[in-house]
Design an enzyme around this catalytic site. Structure first.
Site, PDB file in Angstrom:
ATOM      1  N   LYS A   1     -27.553 -16.061 -36.264  1.00 36.46           N
ATOM      2  CA  LYS A   1     -26.217 -16.646 -35.134  1.00 36.46           C
ATOM      3  C   LYS A   1     -26.571 -17.990 -35.207  1.00 36.46           C
ATOM      4  O   LYS A   1     -25.352 -18.657 -35.074  1.00 36.46           O
ATOM      5  CB  LYS A   1     -27.010 -16.400 -33.530  1.00 36.46           C
TER       6      LYS A   1
ATOM      7  N   ARG B   1     -18.103  -6.633 -41.910  1.00 36.41           N
ATOM      8  CA  ARG B   1     -18.226  -5.244 -42.263  1.00 36.41           C
ATOM      9  C   ARG B   1     -16.678  -4.773 -41.504  1.00 36.41           C
ATOM     10  O   ARG B   1     -15.886  -5.789 -40.950  1.00 36.41           O
ATOM     11  CB  ARG B   1     -18.858  -4.294 -42.031  1.00 36.41           C
TER      12      ARG B   1
ATOM     13  N   HIS C   1     -23.624  -1.736 -24.475  1.00 32.22           N
ATOM     14  CA  HIS C   1     -23.280  -2.675 -26.057  1.00 32.22           C
ATOM     15  C   HIS C   1     -22.775  -1.472 -27.026  1.00 32.22           C
ATOM     16  O   HIS C   1     -22.745  -2.272 -28.504  1.00 32.22           O
ATOM     17  CB  HIS C   1     -24.910  -3.996 -26.326  1.00 32.22           C
TER      18      HIS C   1
ATOM     19  N   GLU D   1     -27.620 -20.121 -24.270  1.00 35.05           N
ATOM     20  CA  GLU D   1     -26.695 -20.597 -23.457  1.00 35.05           C
ATOM     21  C   GLU D   1     -26.112 -20.507 -22.269  1.00 35.05           C
ATOM     22  O   GLU D   1     -26.979 -19.455 -21.622  1.00 35.05           O
ATOM     23  CB  GLU D   1     -25.901 -19.775 -24.600  1.00 35.05           C
TER      24      GLU D   1
END
Ligand code: MV4
Length: 479
Positions: free
Chosen positions: A115, A291, A234, A199
């Protein structure tokens, strides 16, 4: 490209083979001993056993897969999703062995797998990002200063994390140091990389992702968005395209941002750029998945393209023929992931024997399926049975079709997420389009599902009784 090997199993292996067949390309399946009789093995022109059931002894064995590819004179390998699909070392191994990896170059996989590296790569491109820092942090005192600047709540994320792993919300300063130390040790043990960053926590976001496709001639196109906010821990459960909240202007802005993200890492092939959308409809770049995604069919239905075909074409060096302005959204598509999991029992995997397995058919219904009646569901892999996809002129039509398709999908022997999918489709918040990533947590409980199922059973019984009485009257018989 005359022959491709599909380094995957289940529905996605079959999905890729269908397009290869359509294009006149021969297919090679690989399989573990648990999948000896699996549909993807029967579907392929050739099939080779590559090892024992556990993934790390079969579907993750890049070396064995390359060996098979060379022995059978394979030109290219399609990795599907999961397994080796985002493995930069495997992409490189293909390149070294003169086999085309149907996907991005290893460099792009590496950048987007981190990230922090991703933030670094997109820095010069003016992509909106959540307020926060773009380097790893270890000093709790520094973190406190930054957190106060951004304002609580904040979110600690692991750079190497994915799918929400290693994330921690911190509500107040006094929790920061302990949460940060936990996040670092968790990331170190889970990913072998303890880098974490901070964040601003976006409290009620929607998860919206943009499908992109890049060729090797410098063209990058976007194929609009997918709304993926309906997820549980998730794990996405229902996806749709288009999103009911994007205006044409916002869609264009997000599409252009996604294209810039792809350009920042010299992307090739199909990719997905993930964004968060806050309540004020500000969007922020989160990460890029390098992907073909599970939920790609909803994009295919609304845009009219075969994404696997485009992947194959750009992998063999062709230039994308269409222009961005040629692409239009037509209709609305929904996808439900049908898992062998029990929605009444905390979504526990319900593996077993498929005593009955009948798929719904009809106009506007697509099932990307990897199973057959009479099969055992292997315990070694993800328990997704299929993806139930519906397509209508409007969102309402697609939802109605989904409810009907769920009713026409007959599974006995294992519990599935089909009733859960129906619950979602019939929920007011879903129907109105007014929901965020907290939908399942906020609105779903086993009790609510049981309650709804019982209500429907009662109504069905009352209708049956009414019909019986009417029939008796017609026959002039006493009821
Ligand atoms: C966030 C967030 C709120 N604020 N980042 C979760 C998975 C990973 N891709 C990023 N995720 C999130 N990042 C900030 N700054 C909320 C999430 C999040 C989420 C994102 C997409 C879909 C579902 C989610 C569920 C919980 C949290």
């Amino acid at each position: 490209m005359k022959k491709i090997l599909i380094a995957n199993r289940g529905e996605i292996a079959i999905r890729v083979m269908k397009t290869a067949q359509k294009m006149g390309i021969k297919t090679v399946a690989v399989f573990s001993t648990a999948d000896r009789n699996a549909p993807h093995v029967k579907f392929a022109d050739e099939a080779v056993c590559i090892g024992k059931p556990p993934s790390n002894q079969s579907y993750l064995r890049g070396d064995k897969i390359i060996e098979v590819a060379k022995a059978l004179h394979v030109d290219a390998i399609h990795p599907g999703y999961g397994f080796l699909s985002e493995n930069a070392a495997f992409a490189e191994l293909c390149e070294k062995n003169n086999i085309i990896f149907i996907g991005p170059r290893s460099k792009a996989i590496k950048i987007m797998g981190s990230k922090l590296a991703a933030k670094e790569a997109v820095k010069q491109y003016n992509i909106p990002m959540v307020p926060g820092i773009d380097e790893a942090i270890t000093d709790a005192n520094k973190a406190k200063v930054i957190a106060k600047e951004i304002g609580f709540p904040i979110l600690i994320k692991a750079s190497a994390g994915g799918g929400g792993k290693g994330m921690r919300v911190v509500e107040k300063e006094s929790d920061l140091e302990s949460q940060m130390n936990r996040a670092i040790s968790e990331a170190t043990s889970a990913f072998g990389d303890g880098s974490v960053f901070i964040e601003k926590y976006v409290t009620s976001p929607r998860h919206i992702e943009i499908q992109v496709m890049a060729d090797s001639h410098g063209h990058v196109l976007h194929f609009f968005e997918r709304e993926c906010s309906i997820q549980r821990r998730h794990q996405k459960v229902v996806e749709e395209a288009p999103s009911s909240v994007l205006t044409p202007e916002l869609r264009k802005k997000m599409g252009e941002a996604a294209i810039k993200v792809a350009k920042s890492c010299d992307y090739l092939g199909a990719g997905t750029v993930e964004f968060l959308l806050d309540e004020k409809h500000n969007f922020y770049f989160l990460e890029m998945n390098t992907r073909l995604q599970v939920e790609h069919p909803v994009t295919e239905l609304i845009s009219g393209v075969d994404l696997v075909e485009l992947q194959i074409r750009v992998a063999r060096g062709e230039a994308l023929q269409m222009k961005q302005d040629d692409l239009k959204i037509n209709g609305h598509a929904l996808e439900l992931r049908v898992y062998a999991e029990d929605p009444l029992n905390n979504f526990l995997p319900s593996v077993g024997h498929l005593d009955v397995y009948k798929l719904p058919v009809g106009e506007g219904i697509r099932v990307d399926n990897g199973f057959e009646e009479g099969m055992d569901i292997p315990i070694y892999y993800d328990p997704m049975l299929s993806k139930l996809i519906t397509y209508g002129k409007t969102r309402e039509e697609a939802i109605q079709l989904m409810v009907k398709a769920i009713e026409d999908y007959h599974v006995e022997g294992v519990q599935t997420t089909l009733p859960f999918g129906k619950y979602v489709c019939e929920h007011e918040a879903f129907k109105s389009g007014n929901f965020d990533t907290h939908f399942v947590k906020n609105y779903y409980s086993p009790e609510a599902l049981k309650e709804q199922t019982e209500q429907e059973a009662k109504i069905a019984a009352l209708i049956a009784v009414k019909q019986y009485i009417e029939d008796q009257k017609l026959l002039r018989l006493p009821n």
